[in-house]
Design an enzyme around this catalytic site. Structure first.
Site, PDB file in Angstrom:
ATOM      1  N   ARG A   1     -24.877  26.326  59.642  1.00 54.89           N
ATOM      2  CA  ARG A   1     -23.965  25.180  59.671  1.00 54.89           C
ATOM      3  C   ARG A   1     -24.223  24.174  58.562  1.00 54.89           C
ATOM      4  O   ARG A   1     -23.303  23.761  57.854  1.00 54.89           O
ATOM      5  CB  ARG A   1     -24.054  24.470  61.035  1.00 54.89           C
ATOM      6  CG  ARG A   1     -23.257  25.104  62.139  1.00 54.89           C
ATOM      7  CD  ARG A   1     -23.926  24.893  63.484  1.00 54.89           C
ATOM      8  NE  ARG A   1     -25.255  25.483  63.509  1.00 54.89           N
ATOM      9  CZ  ARG A   1     -25.483  26.795  63.669  1.00 54.89           C
ATOM     10  NH1 ARG A   1     -24.472  27.606  63.879  1.00 54.89           N
ATOM     11  NH2 ARG A   1     -26.697  27.275  63.639  1.00 54.89           N
ATOM     12  N   THR A   2     -25.476  23.766  58.410  1.00 59.04           N
ATOM     13  CA  THR A   2     -25.763  22.689  57.457  1.00 59.04           C
ATOM     14  C   THR A   2     -25.465  23.124  56.028  1.00 59.04           C
ATOM     15  O   THR A   2     -24.778  22.420  55.279  1.00 59.04           O
ATOM     16  CB  THR A   2     -27.233  22.232  57.583  1.00 59.04           C
ATOM     17  OG1 THR A   2     -27.477  21.833  58.932  1.00 59.04           O
ATOM     18  CG2 THR A   2     -27.512  21.063  56.666  1.00 59.04           C
TER      19      THR A   2
ATOM     20  N   LYS B   1     -43.216  31.829  42.955  1.00 65.72           N
ATOM     21  CA  LYS B   1     -44.285  31.905  41.960  1.00 65.72           C
ATOM     22  C   LYS B   1     -45.264  30.749  42.097  1.00 65.72           C
ATOM     23  O   LYS B   1     -46.206  30.639  41.316  1.00 65.72           O
ATOM     24  CB  LYS B   1     -43.679  31.908  40.554  1.00 65.72           C
ATOM     25  CG  LYS B   1     -42.682  33.024  40.316  1.00 65.72           C
ATOM     26  CD  LYS B   1     -42.018  32.879  38.950  1.00 65.72           C
ATOM     27  CE  LYS B   1     -40.935  33.930  38.741  1.00 65.72           C
ATOM     28  NZ  LYS B   1     -40.248  33.755  37.435  1.00 65.72           N
TER      29      LYS B   1
ATOM     30  N   ARG C   1     -33.283  21.334  52.329  1.00 64.60           N
ATOM     31  CA  ARG C   1     -33.906  21.629  53.618  1.00 64.60           C
ATOM     32  C   ARG C   1     -35.241  22.311  53.337  1.00 64.60           C
ATOM     33  O   ARG C   1     -35.328  23.213  52.504  1.00 64.60           O
ATOM     34  CB  ARG C   1     -33.039  22.546  54.479  1.00 64.60           C
ATOM     35  CG  ARG C   1     -33.802  23.104  55.689  1.00 64.60           C
ATOM     36  CD  ARG C   1     -32.919  23.737  56.710  1.00 64.60           C
ATOM     37  NE  ARG C   1     -32.116  22.725  57.392  1.00 64.60           N
ATOM     38  CZ  ARG C   1     -31.312  22.985  58.420  1.00 64.60           C
ATOM     39  NH1 ARG C   1     -31.204  24.213  58.885  1.00 64.60           N
ATOM     40  NH2 ARG C   1     -30.618  22.016  58.968  1.00 64.60           N
TER      41      ARG C   1
ATOM     42  N   HIS D   1     -33.494  14.753  60.372  1.00 65.24           N
ATOM     43  CA  HIS D   1     -32.281  15.464  59.962  1.00 65.24           C
ATOM     44  C   HIS D   1     -31.138  14.446  59.935  1.00 65.24           C
ATOM     45  O   HIS D   1     -30.250  14.456  60.782  1.00 65.24           O
ATOM     46  CB  HIS D   1     -31.989  16.583  60.965  1.00 65.24           C
ATOM     47  CG  HIS D   1     -31.038  17.628  60.462  1.00 65.24           C
ATOM     48  ND1 HIS D   1     -30.261  17.463  59.333  1.00 65.24           N
ATOM     49  CD2 HIS D   1     -30.711  18.858  60.956  1.00 65.24           C
ATOM     50  CE1 HIS D   1     -29.517  18.540  59.151  1.00 65.24           C
ATOM     51  NE2 HIS D   1     -29.779  19.401  60.118  1.00 65.24           N
TER      52      HIS D   1
END
Length: 352
Positions: free
Chosen positions: A51-52, A80, A101, A129
């Site tokens: 969703r986000t 890396k 995120r 959030h």
């Protein structure tokens, strides 16, 4: 330049303006279809998301902009060993705004310290959030018409639930709101969030106790990825399940919200109930992120940010999930109103 790392980075007035803008976008979509032409959003997703990530992508596209980035950090130079600070230094040379995120708490804060463009926290571990919170506020506003004088039940994983933590910070700023915390003892709200609650909150251990008094029921899943002890997860995962029988105890105008994904904490039989607003909530996420992107890219629409004073420290953060535990960032602290020192990245107490 302004960032959005925590839901309280926006003043109450600014939050209201973003919600009002989202409502205007809903009613006048064509008028906003070219306002971000020539602008690029970078989506840096170190954790899985449906969703986000897709709502950020859809939001920027519907504003007329373009999107770049990654949905799997394993396909980037992160694999890396590149640090968040270096990744953001690079990406901010290519993009006009960044949505990040990360599984480490405080990573978006680190990004904001090194980025040349606005950074939006799209979720950092179990910490915060803020764009989900804006989604929740818009949903409550559309469903109930106001954001004050409400009784809000928060159910499920309140310990690790970043959406719960952000929503509490936002909703406690509106007058008359009361909170009912519904969770097993093992998943109760952490003290650093509980300490900012107004005194008129209650804690209960069953949904049945809370349902008759609620205006909003905010359900959350018990998140397997936040548990270090998988046996504890298995024991608690079915603790609270909302079904038709429990819904019969609720007021006629109560709404049910959920940040999703749903596992089994809401029975599918509840979906047909008009009070089940969680799929309407999903679409609201796109509109409020459109409003936020447009606002941050046109930062003259915002007041000058009053930053919380941060201080270097030699103390170590007590949170093993904090970005400071794994990356070489400067240790920073801030002093709370009560006088305690907390980590500037994840808000946990510092070890002396």
């Amino acid at each position: 330049m302004r960032h959005l790392i925590d839901s309280t980075d926006l003043t109450l007035e600014e939050t209201g303006k973003i919600i009002d803008l989202a409502l205007d976008i809903i009613n006048n979509r064509e008028a906003y279809s070219h306002v971000c032409e020539g602008k690029k959003l970078a989506t840096l997703f170190y954790e899985p998301s449906t969703r986000t990530r897709l709502s950020f992508t859809a939001a920027m596209m519907e504003l007329g902009g373009n999107v770049l980035g990654f949905s799997d950090a394993g396909t980037s130079s992160v694999s890396k060993g590149e640090t968040v600070a270096d990744t953001v230094r690079v990406v901010s040379a290519f993009a006009d705004i960044i949505a990040m995120r990360h599984y480490k708490e405080g990573a978006p804060k680190v990004a904001s310290l090194f980025s040349r463009v606005p950074v939006i926290n799209a979720g950092d571990g179990g910490h915060a959030h803020p764009t989900q919170t804006l989604t929740d506020l818009l949903s409550i506003r559309r469903e109930l018409g106001h954001l004050d004088n409400l009784t809000i039940g928060l159910c499920g994983d309140l310990k690790y639930g970043r959406t719960v933590h952000s929503l509490i910070k936002a909703m406690k700023r509106y007058p008359g709101n009361k909170f009912v915390l519904i969770s097993p003892a093992e998943l109760r709200l952490p003290d650093y969030i509980k300490n900012i609650l107004p005194s008129n909150y209650t804690e209960v251990e069953t949904l049945e106790e809370a349902m008759p008094q609620l205006d909003v029921l905010y359900m959350t899943r018990v998140q397997q990825e936040r548990f270090e002890d998988k046996a504890e997860y298995e024991r608690l995962k079915d603790s609270f399940i909302l079904d038709v029988e429990k819904m019969a105890l609720a007021p006629e105008k109560m709404i049910v919200l959920h940040p999703l994904p749903r596992v089994n904490e809401i029975s599918t039989d509840v979906d047909a109930d008009p009070r089940a607003a969680y799929f309407r909530q999903v679409e609201n996420g796109k509109f409020v992120r459109m409003a936020l992107i447009y606002t941050l890219l046109h930062h003259d629409r915002l007041t000058e940010e009053k930053e919380r004073p941060l201080h270097p420290t030699t103390c170590r953060c007590s949170n093993t999930k904090c970005i400071t535990a794994t990356e070489p960032v400067e240790r920073l602290t801030y002093v709370t109103d009560a006088g305690g020192e907390r980590c500037a990245y994840c808000d946990h107490l510092l070890e002396k």
